[in-house]
Structure formats: structure tokens, C-alpha cells
Design a protein around this motif. Structure first.
Motif, PDB file in Angstrom:
ATOM      1  N   ASP A 265      22.412 -37.459  17.874  1.00  0.00           N
ATOM      2  CA  ASP A 265      21.121 -38.392  17.449  1.00  0.00           C
ATOM      3  C   ASP A 265      19.945 -37.334  17.336  1.00  0.00           C
ATOM      4  O   ASP A 265      19.907 -36.387  17.776  1.00  0.00           O
ATOM      5  CB  ASP A 265      21.109 -39.254  18.430  1.00  0.00           C
ATOM      6  N   TYR A 266      19.101 -37.820  16.441  1.00  0.00           N
ATOM      7  CA  TYR A 266      17.853 -37.107  16.193  1.00  0.00           C
ATOM      8  C   TYR A 266      16.816 -38.188  16.010  1.00  0.00           C
ATOM      9  O   TYR A 266      16.984 -39.236  15.490  1.00  0.00           O
ATOM     10  CB  TYR A 266      17.799 -36.258  15.278  1.00  0.00           C
ATOM     11  N   GLU A 267      15.480 -38.262  16.718  1.00  0.00           N
ATOM     12  CA  GLU A 267      14.604 -38.938  16.511  1.00  0.00           C
ATOM     13  C   GLU A 267      13.041 -38.170  16.221  1.00  0.00           C
ATOM     14  O   GLU A 267      12.946 -37.132  16.797  1.00  0.00           O
ATOM     15  CB  GLU A 267      14.192 -39.796  18.054  1.00  0.00           C
ATOM     16  N   GLN A 268      12.394 -38.768  15.371  1.00  0.00           N
ATOM     17  CA  GLN A 268      10.931 -38.266  15.375  1.00  0.00           C
ATOM     18  C   GLN A 268       9.930 -39.451  14.956  1.00  0.00           C
ATOM     19  O   GLN A 268      10.607 -40.399  14.125  1.00  0.00           O
ATOM     20  CB  GLN A 268      11.090 -37.460  14.112  1.00  0.00           C
ATOM     21  N   GLU A 269       8.832 -39.438  15.171  1.00  0.00           N
ATOM     22  CA  GLU A 269       7.992 -40.288  14.909  1.00  0.00           C
ATOM     23  C   GLU A 269       7.354 -40.006  13.343  1.00  0.00           C
ATOM     24  O   GLU A 269       6.879 -38.665  13.175  1.00  0.00           O
ATOM     25  CB  GLU A 269       6.698 -40.541  15.887  1.00  0.00           C
ATOM     26  N   VAL A 270       6.998 -40.879  12.586  1.00  0.00           N
ATOM     27  CA  VAL A 270       6.349 -40.685  11.254  1.00  0.00           C
ATOM     28  C   VAL A 270       5.558 -41.775  11.046  1.00  0.00           C
ATOM     29  O   VAL A 270       5.642 -42.759  11.571  1.00  0.00           O
ATOM     30  CB  VAL A 270       7.303 -40.811  10.027  1.00  0.00           C
ATOM     31  N   VAL A 271       4.639 -41.715  10.124  1.00  0.00           N
ATOM     32  CA  VAL A 271       3.341 -42.743   9.756  1.00  0.00           C
ATOM     33  C   VAL A 271       3.341 -42.906   8.491  1.00  0.00           C
ATOM     34  O   VAL A 271       3.332 -41.837   7.688  1.00  0.00           O
ATOM     35  CB  VAL A 271       1.911 -42.068  10.279  1.00  0.00           C
ATOM     36  N   LEU A 272       3.826 -44.186   7.931  1.00  0.00           N
ATOM     37  CA  LEU A 272       3.600 -44.457   6.457  1.00  0.00           C
ATOM     38  C   LEU A 272       2.187 -44.988   6.273  1.00  0.00           C
ATOM     39  O   LEU A 272       1.494 -45.832   7.103  1.00  0.00           O
ATOM     40  CB  LEU A 272       4.308 -45.626   6.196  1.00  0.00           C
ATOM     41  N   PHE A 273       1.598 -44.532   5.237  1.00  0.00           N
ATOM     42  CA  PHE A 273       0.192 -45.297   4.725  1.00  0.00           C
ATOM     43  C   PHE A 273       0.223 -45.180   3.145  1.00  0.00           C
ATOM     44  O   PHE A 273       0.991 -44.561   2.476  1.00  0.00           O
ATOM     45  CB  PHE A 273      -0.882 -44.158   5.331  1.00  0.00           C
ATOM     46  N   SER A 274      -0.969 -45.629   2.866  1.00  0.00           N
ATOM     47  CA  SER A 274      -1.256 -45.988   1.434  1.00  0.00           C
ATOM     48  C   SER A 274      -2.689 -45.302   1.195  1.00  0.00           C
ATOM     49  O   SER A 274      -3.713 -45.619   1.879  1.00  0.00           O
ATOM     50  CB  SER A 274      -0.902 -47.474   0.724  1.00  0.00           C
ATOM     51  N   ILE A 275      -2.714 -44.864   0.046  1.00  0.00           N
ATOM     52  CA  ILE A 275      -4.395 -44.418  -0.341  1.00  0.00           C
ATOM     53  C   ILE A 275      -5.128 -45.649  -0.540  1.00  0.00           C
ATOM     54  O   ILE A 275      -6.479 -45.510  -0.680  1.00  0.00           O
ATOM     55  CB  ILE A 275      -4.235 -43.683  -1.817  1.00  0.00           C
ATOM     56  N   HIS A 276      -4.702 -46.697  -0.895  1.00  0.00           N
ATOM     57  CA  HIS A 276      -5.311 -48.218  -0.989  1.00  0.00           C
ATOM     58  C   HIS A 276      -5.582 -48.734   0.467  1.00  0.00           C
ATOM     59  O   HIS A 276      -6.358 -49.904   0.414  1.00  0.00           O
ATOM     60  CB  HIS A 276      -4.607 -48.923  -1.808  1.00  0.00           C
ATOM     61  N   ASP A 277      -5.104 -48.218   1.594  1.00  0.00           N
ATOM     62  CA  ASP A 277      -5.379 -48.834   2.823  1.00  0.00           C
ATOM     63  C   ASP A 277      -6.654 -48.814   3.364  1.00  0.00           C
ATOM     64  O   ASP A 277      -7.577 -47.872   2.789  1.00  0.00           O
ATOM     65  CB  ASP A 277      -4.643 -48.103   4.027  1.00  0.00           C
ATOM     66  N   THR A 278      -7.484 -49.895   3.649  1.00  0.00           N
ATOM     67  CA  THR A 278      -8.762 -49.894   4.009  1.00  0.00           C
ATOM     68  C   THR A 278      -9.106 -49.451   5.465  1.00  0.00           C
ATOM     69  O   THR A 278     -10.421 -49.501   5.674  1.00  0.00           O
ATOM     70  CB  THR A 278      -9.226 -51.457   3.910  1.00  0.00           C
ATOM     71  N   ARG A 279      -8.174 -49.146   6.347  1.00  0.00           N
ATOM     72  CA  ARG A 279      -8.268 -48.553   7.609  1.00  0.00           C
ATOM     73  C   ARG A 279      -6.959 -47.766   7.807  1.00  0.00           C
ATOM     74  O   ARG A 279      -6.051 -47.951   7.522  1.00  0.00           O
ATOM     75  CB  ARG A 279      -8.183 -49.877   8.660  1.00  0.00           C
ATOM     76  N   PRO A 280      -7.372 -46.900   8.991  1.00  0.00           N
ATOM     77  CA  PRO A 280      -6.217 -46.213   9.276  1.00  0.00           C
ATOM     78  C   PRO A 280      -4.645 -47.041   9.694  1.00  0.00           C
ATOM     79  O   PRO A 280      -4.978 -48.020  10.410  1.00  0.00           O
ATOM     80  CB  PRO A 280      -6.717 -45.509  10.731  1.00  0.00           C
ATOM     81  N   PRO A 281      -3.841 -46.383   9.204  1.00  0.00           N
ATOM     82  CA  PRO A 281      -2.366 -47.151   9.693  1.00  0.00           C
ATOM     83  C   PRO A 281      -2.024 -47.013  11.062  1.00  0.00           C
ATOM     84  O   PRO A 281      -1.233 -48.024  11.487  1.00  0.00           O
ATOM     85  CB  PRO A 281      -1.383 -46.275   8.974  1.00  0.00           C
ATOM     86  N   VAL A 282      -2.601 -46.018  11.905  1.00  0.00           N
ATOM     87  CA  VAL A 282      -2.536 -46.163  13.419  1.00  0.00           C
ATOM     88  C   VAL A 282      -3.882 -45.959  14.103  1.00  0.00           C
ATOM     89  O   VAL A 282      -4.856 -45.594  13.391  1.00  0.00           O
ATOM     90  CB  VAL A 282      -1.476 -45.026  13.731  1.00  0.00           C
ATOM     91  N   ASP A 283      -4.047 -46.410  15.251  1.00  0.00           N
ATOM     92  CA  ASP A 283      -5.220 -46.070  16.016  1.00  0.00           C
ATOM     93  C   ASP A 283      -5.558 -44.739  16.134  1.00  0.00           C
ATOM     94  O   ASP A 283      -4.725 -43.855  16.839  1.00  0.00           O
ATOM     95  CB  ASP A 283      -5.073 -46.694  17.449  1.00  0.00           C
ATOM     96  N   ALA A 284      -6.619 -44.281  15.771  1.00  0.00           N
ATOM     97  CA  ALA A 284      -7.094 -42.909  15.565  1.00  0.00           C
ATOM     98  C   ALA A 284      -8.684 -42.749  15.597  1.00  0.00           C
ATOM     99  O   ALA A 284      -9.403 -43.568  14.750  1.00  0.00           O
ATOM    100  CB  ALA A 284      -6.332 -42.191  14.549  1.00  0.00           C
TER     101      ALA A 284
END
Length: 333
Positions: A265-284
């Protein structure tokens, strides 16, 4: 410094004045006398010395070449390592014994510590009509979660003229036989998701072709799958299907099996976002993503910037070298 070269009889045969550079190193060269003695020569300064071995060069007439060890394997497997003995003109060498040894060293998965060296096997085999030979041995070792072993196979051949050549190959084995990883950006823009490459190699970093599956699990609900797909190792896998997924953090979980059906197995965290998002996709506190970093007069640079903080004032400077071109204060909330 004064650099002195002495021959095997400790006689001085050359001297050079050298000066170190800003990194504390220097270079120089000596031409060895054509009628000089073979043996141990020394380069000396008042600060230290080092030895070099001078021998008469004899061009080899044959070579031993091991075949790459492909596929996957782990502790307890029986292997047959193949090689060939041929002259440099391509003629096979037959009826000359190939003497071999197999030694094992143990390490941790961090590849930092070598604990011991053990002789596992030794013997001799005869090449066939094509000059090919096979060394059989068992991948012996205790299975442990955080360790693996390297196996060194050394083959030596002495031909009828008394010339001896030696060749060495090595491989690794442990409780795992296959290593799985992914070549993928951590931040993935849904307008241009691109591709991922799921990499599968054996313990000697040789690519292994396997089929596998992967899942995207939302970090906020790790027990539910947002998307599942298939992949072939070491080739590009399109991520276009991810465009319809909600923005946010996901855990990418990939799995595959080796030729014996053993799973990895292999695991990794990724973050999906859109340039049209009005706020960050994760708390940052600072969210930054470059969109266009190459620019000219008609094609400006662009990037996304955001923050999860409320009533935040952001000071930005645009500089060229040491010159400030523009300053702005942004109010984000």
C-alpha cells in the motif's frame, strides 16, 4: 603548500607549489616516468599524505556480466541469478569454472545501519555453450517489519592463460517485495488536474509493471470513498475525473500486489481546489498557489493567495532585484 610525489622506493620524482581556493581545495597533476617502478606512490604535503597504487596496465580479454534482476521477490524466495562470460570480441568462454560467493548484510528500512555480514553460499558452476551461467541461492533472513537485507553475489573466472576477472552484483529483500509510491502534486487545481504516475519498483529500484487500484478518501470523513480508480504502474494516469469532486483535503490510498499476490500500500495527502473558490480549501494562515510564473508585457504573472484568518491585512511587495516596484495592502476575511 608544497606537494611532493615519491615513488615505491620513497624517491622524490616530482614537486609542485599549490594554493588552495576559497573552498580549501587545490588541483595539480604529475606525469609518471615511463620507466618507473610499480608499487605504492605517495603524494605529500606538510599537512598530510595519501597513497596511490601504480601497476602495469594489462588490457582484459574477457568480462563477466550479470543480467539485471527483474521482477519482485522477498525473504524465503529462491532465486537464480544469471550472468555471461565472454571475450570482448563476443566469443563465449566455456568449460572454465565460475567460482561464486553469496554474502548477506542486514539494514533498517532507513538504510542507515549495517549490522553484520554473513556468508550464505559458495561454490562453482560451469558456463554453457553460450557462456551463460546461473547462481542459485535462497533469500535467507528473519522477517522483521523495520529491516531488510542486501545480498551480494561475486563471481570470479580464471581463463586458461591465467587471467582473472571478477564481477559483483547485489539485490535487496525484506518483508516487502514491492515498493509503491506516487508522483503527484500535493496541491491539485481542478481546472488543470493533469496526471499522476504510480511508481512500482523492486528493492533494487528496478521498475515493476503491476496493475493496482486507488481511492480518494476525504480527510474529514476518512471511512467514505469520494472516488476510486485503477492504474497501471510507471505510466501516466489521468486525473480528469477529479474535476467534479468538492474542494478539500483527501487521503490518496493506492494498493497493488506482486507476482505472488502479496499486497503493498501507499498513502499520501492531496488537496483539491478550484481557482473559483472563495476561500482556501483547507485551514491555512497562508494559502498560496502559483498559476503563471513566466510573464512578459502582454502576459502577466498570476497566483492565488488566501487565508483562513478573519480580518487579516496582507502586505504585498513586487520587487525586481533590489528594487521595489509596487506595494499593496489587502484586507481578507
Amino acid at each position: 603548500y608544497t606537494l611532493t610525489l615519491t615513488d615505491a622506493n620513497r624517491r622524490e620524482i616530482g614537486k609542485k607549489e599549490v594554493r588552495t581556493n576559497e573552498f580549501g581545495s587545490f588541483t595539480s597533476e604529475f606525469v609518471l616516468p615511463s620507466g618507473g617502478l610499480n608499487g605504492e606512490y605517495y603524494l605529500k604535503t606538510k599537512e598530510g599524505s595519501t597513497g596511490i597504487r601504480v601497476e602495469e596496465y594489462k588490457r582484459p580479454t574477457f568480462d563477466i556480466v550479470f543480467a539485471p534482476q527483474e521482477g519482485t521477490y522477498q525473504l524465503g524466495d529462491s532465486l537464480r541469478v544469471k550472468g555471461t562470460v565472454k571475450t570482448y570480441s563476443g566469443m563465449p568462454i566455456r568449460e572454465v569454472p565460475v567460482k561464486y560467493t553469496v554474502t548477506r548484510r542486514s539494514y533498517t528500512w532507513l538504510r542507515l545501519f549495517n549490522y553484520d555480514e554473513t556468508l550464505l553460499a559458495s561454490g562453482s558452476v560451469l558456463p554453457d555453450e553460450a557462456g551463460e551461467f546461473t547462481v542459485p541461492f535462497l533469500l535467507e533472513g528473519e522477517k522483521a517489519a523495520n529491516s531488510f537485507f542486501t545480498y551480494q553475489i561475486e563471481a570470479t573466472v580464471t581463463n586458461a592463460a591465467g587471467e582473472t576477472q571478477t564481477s559483483v552484483t547485489s539485490m535487496a529483500a525484506g518483508s516487502r517485495s514491492l515498493l509503491l509510491s506516487a508522483k503527484i502534486d500535493r496541491l491539485i487545481c481542478k481546472e488543470n488536474p493533469g496526471c499522476a504516475v504510480f511508481l512500482a519498483v523492486n528493492l533494487t529500484d528496478m521498475p515493476v509493471n503491476v496493475a493496482g487500484e486507488y481511492k480518494l478518501l476525504p480527510i474529514a470523513a476518512a471511512n467514505s470513498s469520494a472516488y476510486a480508480g485503477m492504474f497501471a504502474s510507471n505510466v501516466e494516469t489521468s486525473l480528469s475525473a477529479w474535476q467534479s469532486l468538492p474542494s478539500g483535503a483527501y487521503k490518496l490510498v493506492a494498493s497493488a500486489a506482486d507476482e505472488q499476490g502479496r499486497k503493498v500500500d501507499y498513502e499520501q495527502e492531496v488537496v483539491l481546489f478550484s481557482i473559483h473558490d472563495t476561500r482556501p480549501p483547507v485551514d491555512a494562515k497562508i494559502w498560496y498557489y502559483p498559476i503563471q510564473t513566466s510573464f512578459d508585457a502582454s502576459h502577466p504573472a498570476s497566483f492565488l493567495f488566501g487565508t483562513s484568518e478573519k480580518d487579516a491585512y496582507i502586505l504585498t511587495d513586487v520587487c525586481s532585484g533590489n528594487r521595489r516596484l509596487e506595494s499593496n495592502v489587502w484586507h481578507l476575511s
